[in-house]
Write a protein that holds these residues in place. Structure first.
Motif, PDB file in Angstrom:
ATOM      1  N   ASP A 182       0.835  -1.187   0.000  1.00 24.22           N
ATOM      2  CA  ASP A 182       0.000   0.000   0.000  1.00 24.22           C
ATOM      3  C   ASP A 182       0.873   1.241   0.000  1.00 24.22           C
ATOM      4  O   ASP A 182       1.599   1.494   0.930  1.00 24.22           O
ATOM      5  CB  ASP A 182      -0.896  -0.025   1.243  1.00 24.22           C
ATOM      6  CG  ASP A 182      -1.816   1.166   1.325  1.00 24.22           C
ATOM      7  OD1 ASP A 182      -1.787   2.021   0.421  1.00 24.22           O
ATOM      8  OD2 ASP A 182      -2.570   1.242   2.303  1.00 24.22           O
ATOM      9  N   ASP A 183       0.814   2.026  -1.064  1.00 23.04           N
ATOM     10  CA  ASP A 183       1.624   3.231  -1.192  1.00 23.04           C
ATOM     11  C   ASP A 183       1.264   4.289  -0.161  1.00 23.04           C
ATOM     12  O   ASP A 183       2.035   5.208   0.079  1.00 23.04           O
ATOM     13  CB  ASP A 183       1.466   3.817  -2.598  1.00 23.04           C
ATOM     14  CG  ASP A 183       2.806   4.108  -3.240  1.00 23.04           C
ATOM     15  OD1 ASP A 183       3.827   3.963  -2.552  1.00 23.04           O
ATOM     16  OD2 ASP A 183       2.817   4.482  -4.421  1.00 23.04           O
ATOM     17  N   GLY A 233       3.544   4.646   5.293  1.00 22.80           N
ATOM     18  CA  GLY A 233       4.868   5.282   5.283  1.00 22.80           C
ATOM     19  C   GLY A 233       4.708   6.742   4.921  1.00 22.80           C
ATOM     20  O   GLY A 233       4.106   7.505   5.645  1.00 22.80           O
ATOM     21  N   ARG A 245      12.834   1.788  -0.797  1.00 23.50           N
ATOM     22  CA  ARG A 245      11.505   1.469  -1.331  1.00 23.50           C
ATOM     23  C   ARG A 245      11.319  -0.044  -1.309  1.00 23.50           C
ATOM     24  O   ARG A 245      12.022  -0.779  -1.976  1.00 23.50           O
ATOM     25  CB  ARG A 245      11.340   2.000  -2.750  1.00 23.50           C
ATOM     26  CG  ARG A 245       9.936   1.783  -3.284  1.00 23.50           C
ATOM     27  CD  ARG A 245       9.640   2.634  -4.486  1.00 23.50           C
ATOM     28  NE  ARG A 245       9.355   4.019  -4.167  1.00 23.50           N
ATOM     29  CZ  ARG A 245       8.205   4.467  -3.649  1.00 23.50           C
ATOM     30  NH1 ARG A 245       7.250   3.623  -3.376  1.00 23.50           N
ATOM     31  NH2 ARG A 245       8.028   5.737  -3.410  1.00 23.50           N
ATOM     32  N   VAL A 296       6.484   1.066  -1.057  1.00 24.18           N
ATOM     33  CA  VAL A 296       6.436   2.000   0.067  1.00 24.18           C
ATOM     34  C   VAL A 296       7.843   2.498   0.367  1.00 24.18           C
ATOM     35  O   VAL A 296       8.790   1.720   0.454  1.00 24.18           O
ATOM     36  CB  VAL A 296       5.853   1.314   1.329  1.00 24.18           C
ATOM     37  CG1 VAL A 296       5.853   2.251   2.516  1.00 24.18           C
ATOM     38  CG2 VAL A 296       4.454   0.810   1.043  1.00 24.18           C
ATOM     39  N   PRO A 348       5.744   0.175   9.113  1.00 21.78           N
ATOM     40  CA  PRO A 348       4.322   0.259   8.779  1.00 21.78           C
ATOM     41  C   PRO A 348       3.551  -0.914   9.377  1.00 21.78           C
ATOM     42  O   PRO A 348       4.075  -2.031   9.472  1.00 21.78           O
ATOM     43  CB  PRO A 348       4.297   0.196   7.253  1.00 21.78           C
ATOM     44  CG  PRO A 348       5.660   0.610   6.830  1.00 21.78           C
ATOM     45  CD  PRO A 348       6.582   0.154   7.922  1.00 21.78           C
TER      46      PRO A 348
END
Length: 111
Positions: free
Chosen positions: A4-5, A8, A22, A26, A76
């Motif tokens: 899920d972008d 973070g 990355r 994320v 996260p």
């Protein structure tokens, strides 16, 4: 692994010795705080020996993952260590090497 972008969202601040990594879409912040380095050292042994192994090209993938895991500024929700390890492996050495270089420089030089 996370995908899920929206999780973070923090940006690494190189002036603070941070690096961005990355994983699973994320952007994670890797920050070598004192507490993080102590936790890494408790698991991995001497950080100086770790730096020497890295310089000699003998740093194991498990050691790399452990160091990065302990130095994550925030984890996260839902990110497990196993998922993180899979993400690091999927990201490859080309993406993780600059982050490792930043961490090793911080260990050697301090801030």
């Amino acid at each position: 692994m996370i995908a899920d972008d929206s999780v973070g969202g923090t940006t690494a601040n190189p002036a603070r010795g941070e690096a961005g990594l990355r994983i699973g879409g994320v952007e994670l912040v890797v920050r070598p705080s004192f507490a993080a380095l102590v936790a890494a050292e408790q698991e991995l042994g001497s950080l100086f020996a770790l730096v020497e192994r890295a310089a000699e090209g003998r740093l194991a993938l498990a050691e790399l993952v452990a160091l990065l895991w302990h130095c994550l500024a925030e984890r996260p929700e839902g990110l497990t260590r196993a998922g993180f390890a899979e993400g690091v492996t999927a990201a490859g050495l080309a993406q993780t090497t600059p982050v490792l270089r930043t961490l090793l420089a911080q260990i050697l030089g301090g801030r």
